[in-house]
Motif scaffolding. Structure first.
Motif, PDB file in Angstrom:
ATOM      1  N   UNK A  35      73.984 -20.502  20.142  1.00 31.34           N
ATOM      2  CA  UNK A  35      72.438 -20.125  19.700  1.00 31.34           C
ATOM      3  C   UNK A  35      72.054 -21.007  20.024  1.00 31.34           C
ATOM      4  N   UNK A  36      71.792 -21.820  21.458  1.00 27.41           N
ATOM      5  CA  UNK A  36      70.278 -22.263  21.643  1.00 27.41           C
ATOM      6  C   UNK A  36      69.739 -21.459  22.984  1.00 27.41           C
ATOM      7  N   UNK A  37      68.980 -21.142  22.225  1.00 25.98           N
ATOM      8  CA  UNK A  37      68.320 -19.744  23.544  1.00 25.98           C
ATOM      9  C   UNK A  37      67.420 -20.347  24.360  1.00 25.98           C
ATOM     10  N   UNK A  38      67.245 -22.111  24.113  1.00 24.58           N
ATOM     11  CA  UNK A  38      66.073 -22.822  24.933  1.00 24.58           C
ATOM     12  C   UNK A  38      66.720 -23.695  25.485  1.00 24.58           C
ATOM     13  N   UNK A  68      70.613 -29.225  20.914  1.00 22.51           N
ATOM     14  CA  UNK A  68      72.012 -29.390  21.924  1.00 22.51           C
ATOM     15  C   UNK A  68      72.868 -30.188  21.422  1.00 22.51           C
ATOM     16  N   UNK A  69      71.913 -31.507  21.077  1.00 22.58           N
ATOM     17  CA  UNK A  69      72.848 -33.165  20.711  1.00 22.58           C
ATOM     18  C   UNK A  69      73.600 -32.444  19.663  1.00 22.58           C
ATOM     19  N   UNK A  70      72.718 -31.979  18.253  1.00 26.53           N
ATOM     20  CA  UNK A  70      73.456 -31.743  17.010  1.00 26.53           C
ATOM     21  C   UNK A  70      74.221 -30.761  16.711  1.00 26.53           C
ATOM     22  N   UNK A  71      74.506 -29.970  18.309  1.00 29.80           N
ATOM     23  CA  UNK A  71      76.056 -29.018  18.298  1.00 29.80           C
ATOM     24  C   UNK A  71      76.468 -29.618  18.651  1.00 29.80           C
TER      25      UNK A  71
END
Length: 121
Positions: A35-38, A68-71
């Motif tokens: 879930x990374x809409x940006x 993104x990095x955290x995911x």
């Protein structure tokens, strides 16, 4: 311009078949479902002869890049990535905020701030 790009230059530590399988069967499908809409783009490039790879990622802004990095850190992709690839260099294009610089600090990225230009896409 708030857009951020990552360029990860990688050295392949294992065989080409393992790398391709990882990219096609785990890395891309997993990242696509996050879930990374940006997150604008996430693209792999592979030179089989020289055992080199490159990941090109584009984000709307620093906050999207931090997500993104955290995911990635908390994902099933992280451990096999470390076995298959060595990060030669992480280049960050754009004007990252302090939160993004903090989360990337251990990778010692090269920062290239945006100066001028255009994109027609």
């Amino acid at each position: 311009m708030s857009r951020i790009n990552f360029i990860l230059n990688l050295k392949l530590l294992d065989d080409i078949e393992s790398a391709e399988s990882f990219i096609k069967d785990l890395s891309v499908p997993y990242t696509a479902q996050c879930d990374e809409p940006n997150t604008i783009s996430f693209e792999w490039y592979l030179n089989k002869e020289k055992k080199r790879a490159l990941i090109l990622e584009t984000f709307k802004d620093s906050e999207a890049a931090v997500l993104r990095v955290e995911n990635l850190i908390n994902s099933p992709v992280n451990e096999p990535f470390g076995r298959l690839f060595e990060v030669i260099e992480l280049t960050v294009l754009g004007q990252p905020n302090d939160a993004l610089k903090d989360i990337l600090e251990s990778w010692q990225p090269l920062y290239l701030p945006y100066i001028d230009g255009f994109s027609k896409s």
